[in-house]
Design an enzyme around this catalytic site. Structure first.
Site, mmCIF file in Angstrom:
data_model
loop_
_atom_site.group_PDB
_atom_site.id
_atom_site.type_symbol
_atom_site.label_atom_id
_atom_site.label_comp_id
_atom_site.label_asym_id
_atom_site.label_seq_id
_atom_site.Cartn_x
_atom_site.Cartn_y
_atom_site.Cartn_z
ATOM 1 N N HIS A 515 20.191 69.026 -9.522
ATOM 2 C CA HIS A 515 19.050 68.135 -9.743
ATOM 3 C C HIS A 515 17.815 68.959 -10.084
ATOM 4 C CE1 HIS A 515 21.414 65.234 -6.934
ATOM 5 N NE2 HIS A 515 21.998 65.427 -8.101
HETATM 6 C C1 LIG Z 1 28.465 68.386 -10.012
HETATM 7 C C2 LIG Z 1 27.375 67.430 -10.355
HETATM 8 C C3 LIG Z 1 27.252 66.232 -9.652
HETATM 9 C C4 LIG Z 1 26.223 65.352 -9.964
HETATM 10 N N1 LIG Z 1 26.162 64.172 -9.303
HETATM 11 C C5 LIG Z 1 25.158 63.302 -9.577
HETATM 12 C C6 LIG Z 1 25.088 62.043 -8.923
HETATM 13 O O1 LIG Z 1 25.935 61.689 -8.127
HETATM 14 N N2 LIG Z 1 24.057 61.220 -9.207
HETATM 15 C C7 LIG Z 1 23.094 61.565 -10.110
HETATM 16 O O2 LIG Z 1 22.162 60.781 -10.304
HETATM 17 N N3 LIG Z 1 23.163 62.740 -10.784
HETATM 18 C C8 LIG Z 1 24.169 63.602 -10.532
HETATM 19 N N4 LIG Z 1 24.251 64.782 -11.220
HETATM 20 C C9 LIG Z 1 23.236 65.062 -12.244
HETATM 21 C C10 LIG Z 1 23.630 64.425 -13.562
HETATM 22 O O3 LIG Z 1 24.820 64.979 -14.028
HETATM 23 C C11 LIG Z 1 22.503 64.619 -14.569
HETATM 24 O O4 LIG Z 1 21.334 63.977 -14.096
HETATM 25 C C12 LIG Z 1 22.844 64.002 -15.912
HETATM 26 O O5 LIG Z 1 24.067 64.481 -16.374
HETATM 27 C C13 LIG Z 1 21.743 64.320 -16.900
HETATM 28 O O6 LIG Z 1 22.087 63.820 -18.165
HETATM 29 P P1 LIG Z 1 21.504 64.494 -19.470
HETATM 30 O O7 LIG Z 1 22.141 63.811 -20.605
HETATM 31 O O8 LIG Z 1 20.016 64.461 -19.382
HETATM 32 O O9 LIG Z 1 21.945 66.016 -19.368
HETATM 33 P P2 LIG Z 1 23.450 66.598 -19.443
HETATM 34 O O10 LIG Z 1 24.409 65.638 -18.871
HETATM 35 O O11 LIG Z 1 23.415 67.957 -18.872
HETATM 36 O O12 LIG Z 1 23.718 66.661 -21.005
HETATM 37 C C14 LIG Z 1 23.070 67.582 -21.830
HETATM 38 C C15 LIG Z 1 24.052 68.033 -22.886
HETATM 39 O O13 LIG Z 1 23.365 68.869 -23.796
HETATM 40 C C16 LIG Z 1 24.227 69.894 -24.196
HETATM 41 N N5 LIG Z 1 23.404 71.006 -24.696
HETATM 42 C C17 LIG Z 1 22.596 71.825 -23.976
HETATM 43 N N6 LIG Z 1 21.989 72.704 -24.765
HETATM 44 C C18 LIG Z 1 22.413 72.453 -26.030
HETATM 45 C C19 LIG Z 1 22.116 73.040 -27.280
HETATM 46 N N7 LIG Z 1 21.258 74.055 -27.412
HETATM 47 N N8 LIG Z 1 22.743 72.548 -28.383
HETATM 48 C C20 LIG Z 1 23.614 71.506 -28.288
HETATM 49 N N9 LIG Z 1 23.922 70.928 -27.098
HETATM 50 C C21 LIG Z 1 23.317 71.375 -25.985
HETATM 51 C C22 LIG Z 1 25.026 70.233 -22.964
HETATM 52 O O14 LIG Z 1 26.238 70.867 -23.281
HETATM 53 C C23 LIG Z 1 25.206 68.855 -22.339
HETATM 54 O O15 LIG Z 1 26.419 68.255 -22.711
HETATM 55 C C24 LIG Z 1 25.278 65.682 -10.960
HETATM 56 C C25 LIG Z 1 25.407 66.877 -11.668
HETATM 57 C C26 LIG Z 1 26.443 67.744 -11.385
HETATM 58 C C27 LIG Z 1 26.578 68.983 -12.185
#
Ligand SMILES: Cc1cc2nc3c(=O)[nH]c(=O)nc-3n(C[C@H](O)[C@H](O)[C@H](O)COP(=O)(O)OP(=O)(O)OC[C@H]3O[C@@H](n4cnc5c(N)ncnc54)[C@H](O)[C@@H]3O)c2cc1C
Ligand code: SF4
Length: 586
Positions: A515
């Site tokens: 987080h």
């Molecule tokens: C083990 C674990 C358990 C979790 N459990 C919870 C939970 O129970 N409840 C909760 O609210 N949250 C939880 N989270 C947090 C949650 O996963 C994140 O809040 C959420 O995934 C954020 O979504 P996002 O799309 O903003 O980022 P992400 O899901 O991280 O997606 C970002 C994407 O961008 C890609 N990327 C990064 N840099 C580049 C680049 N330069 N070029 C191209 N692609 C790129 C990455 O590969 C990734 O796929 C957890 C996280 C983890 C790791």
């Protein structure tokens, strides 16, 4: 040589929850949309069949769904007078790589932040006065209210089929739900999961202590559900191989199980995987984004021109790509000026482990977001004046996992190896549980991100440097709530218990949570925020920076519900306002 591609209306960097939600709304409105994702494509049937998904060594220990540190990592230190070192094996955080992002291997704990979380600074100042606020805390109001976000929270919950029980339906408190939550327009789309024994014991002890336990809102679905787009998810089997794993049962909401079947059929959307975005191209002054430069799996470079750039690459890469691309003023901790990298914050967790003499808890029955919660010490609804801290925590009994490689509970005093250790593990495994406190993390002047002056990635670009330690305010809060947690633990009648209070300095080694928030925060003043309340860059009006990087500080709850609500609001504002009158939305 860089190949210039055909322009599109919108390019999205990163395809996690943020990227997928943006892609759905923008492509539904008819825009040509390309999402660039650095990791591979994975989906339920091919990559997570039930026969293969529960491979603990591959996913939980070797982090198959997490970005490889050799490909992308951060450097870390606690204070700015230290030298940061690169994280070479992930411990505390598990940032994703691959389609679906962290939405594939998350737990599924799906929260709404409470109304006062969005107006934290104003609330504290009005209630306790300026002197109550430690001078180095840099907390801010968000520039958006709970009431504004409520319909977007609702949309995300109905997209995913979240299982839960409302506590405040249109202002009326509901028995069995969280009485402290903000009012919601309607109940959760599916009922809560069935509670395991340890969570039931926790809830009973908490209720007898005068608290208000309620089921964890969960993206592990209690029953099959068809979302408003006609995509059907299955029911959770309580397999326990959930956090760090993909779900083989289509029962955990992820971009793949909720949106991909729809997106795949849209000719104006395409997802290019194994494409690493290296920079956001702009007009030179950082005032207009022109598109992005990326490298595909073969190492070839491309320039993808786009009318709108949506940066949705998770907190670390959102901040880093802004800094590498020279958009926005970098934060300077000495003067407190500048914005990119400012107000990084985290989560303040602690726990109590309990062992019972005779009760068999069957901890292998679990799910990512399964358990009972107590919110009585969370947020601002109790008097913080005599306690001397800002913030709070939820207390939880979550049956998340008890997998065989990483979980060997033993009573205090047990040797750490040998025959006696084995006997203790054999006795304790079925009789032990852990309850926890998940607390807020307030932004402060010494917690920030910038580009590391020494360490570089495989393409020679500086790594992101994170400087962070727990603020004394957060430790005071955490110690207080951990004492309350221990009182509930004792009331559960264990034979033994161990209390793990959170202590400084922050360690990057044990897993705590992923987080990570802030660094490209939202607000109403360009002097103290990177993006406006629509997550639109103050500097560059056709760039939107989406994700938890926008949080000015962290509440106690897991972030994704709020990440999703903000992303949906941004997408609606682009379609409803920006396209009609391009320019600043705030
Ligand atoms: C083990 C674990 C358990 C979790 N459990 C919870 C939970 O129970 N409840 C909760 O609210 N949250 C939880 N989270 C947090 C949650 O996963 C994140 O809040 C959420 O995934 C954020 O979504 P996002 O799309 O903003 O980022 P992400 O899901 O991280 O997606 C970002 C994407 O961008 C890609 N990327 C990064 N840099 C580049 C680049 N330069 N070029 C191209 N692609 C790129 C990455 O590969 C990734 O796929 C957890 C996280 C983890 C790791
Ligand atoms: S616990 Fe439930 S949601 Fe999680 S992986 Fe297992 S079946 Fe899927």
């Amino acid at each position: 040589m860089t190949t210039r591609l055909k322009p599109v209306d919108a390019v999205i960097i990163g395809f996690g929850w943020s990227g997928a939600l943006l892609a759905e709304v923008l492509s539904r409105a008819g825009l040509s949309v390309i999402a660039l994702e650095r990791g591979p494509y994975r989906d339920t049937a091919e990559d997570f069949p039930p026969s293969r998904a529960p491979d603990e060594l591959r996913y939980a220990v070797r982090h198959d769904l997490v970005v490889k540190p050799a490909e992308n990592t951060i450097t870390f230190r606690n204070r700015s007078d230290q030298t940061a070192l690169p994280v070479r094996a992930w411990g505390s955080f598990l940032p994703a790589s691959g389609a679906g992002g962290g939405g594939v291997h998350w737990n599924g704990q799906t929260w709404r932040f409470r109304p006062s979380d969005f107006t934290l600074k104003t609330t504290i100042l009005e209630r306790y006065g300026r002197r109550f606020l430690p001078p180095d805390l840099t907390i801010q109001d968000w520039g958006v209210t709970y009431e504004t976000l409520e319909p977007y929270y609702d949309r995300f919950e109905y997209l995913c089929g979240i299982s839960g029980k409302s506590g405040n339906l249109q202002g009326k408190i509901q028995p069995g739900g969280n009485p402290f939550e903000g009012p919601r327009a309607r109940d959760y789309p599916t009922p809560p999961l069935t509670m395991p024994y340890a969570a039931a014991l926790f809830a009973k002890a908490a209720a007898e202590g005068g608290y208000h336990p309620f089921p964890q809102p969960s993206a592990n679905l209690s029953q099959a559900y068809t979302n408003p787009f006609g995509v059907t998810l299955g029911a959770c089997s309580y397999c326990g191989f959930c956090e760090r794993f993909g779900c083989g049962n289509y029962a955990k909401a992820s971009p793949q199980t909720t949106l991909m079947p729809l997106l795949r059929r849209r000719p104006n959307f395409s997802l290019r995987t194994e494409c690493l975005v290296l920079a956001i191209n702009h007009d030179g002054g950082g005032k207009k984004a022109r598109g992005v430069t990326y490298k595909d799996a073969s190492g070839e470079d491309f320039f993808q021109p786009a009318g709108i750039v949506l940066l949705a690459a998770y907190t670390f890469e959102n901040i880093r790509l802004l800094l590498l691309s020279g958009i926005g003023a970098p934060y300077d901790p000495a003067s407190g000026r500048g914005v990119v990298g400012r107000n990084y914050s985290y989560q303040t967790t602690s726990s109590v482990q309990l062992g019972f003499a005779e009760r068999l808890l069957n901890p292998f029955i679990g799910a990512g977001a399964l358990g009972m919660i107590v919110d009585d010490w969370n947020g601002e609804h109790y008097d913080h004046g005599p306690l001397g801290f800002i913030g709070g925590a939820y207390l939880a009994a979550l049956a998340t996992n008890s997998r065989p490689i990483l979980n060997h509970p033993t009573p205090p005093g047990t040797p750490r190896w040998g025959a006696e250790w084995k006997r203790a593990v054999a006795k304790s495994y079925l009789r032990t549980t852990r309850i926890l406190a998940s607390g807020s993390s307030l932004s402060h002047r010494g917690a920030y991100c910038d580009l590391d002056p020494t360490y570089r990635d495989r393409f020679g670009r500086p790594l992101l440097r994170v400087t962070f330690d727990f603020h004394p305010n957060d430790l005071r809060m955490s110690h207080f709530v951990t004492d309350r947690l221990a009182e509930i633990a004792r009331a559960m009648g264990p034979e033994w218990l161990t209390i793990a209070k959170r202590q400084a300095p922050y360690s990057i080694v044990p897993y705590q949570s992923t987080h990570n928030v802030g660094g490209a925060i939202m607000g109403t003043d360009p002097e103290t925020s990177v993006v406006n309340p629509y997550l639109q860059s103050w500097d560059c009006d056709n760039l939107f920076v989406v994700g938890a990087s926008a949080f000015p500080q962290n509440a106690s709850y897991n972030p994704t519900g709020t990440v999703a609500a903000l992303a949906l609001r941004t997408a609606d504002a682009i379609i409803g306002r920006y396209l009609r009158a391009p320019g600043s939305l705030a």
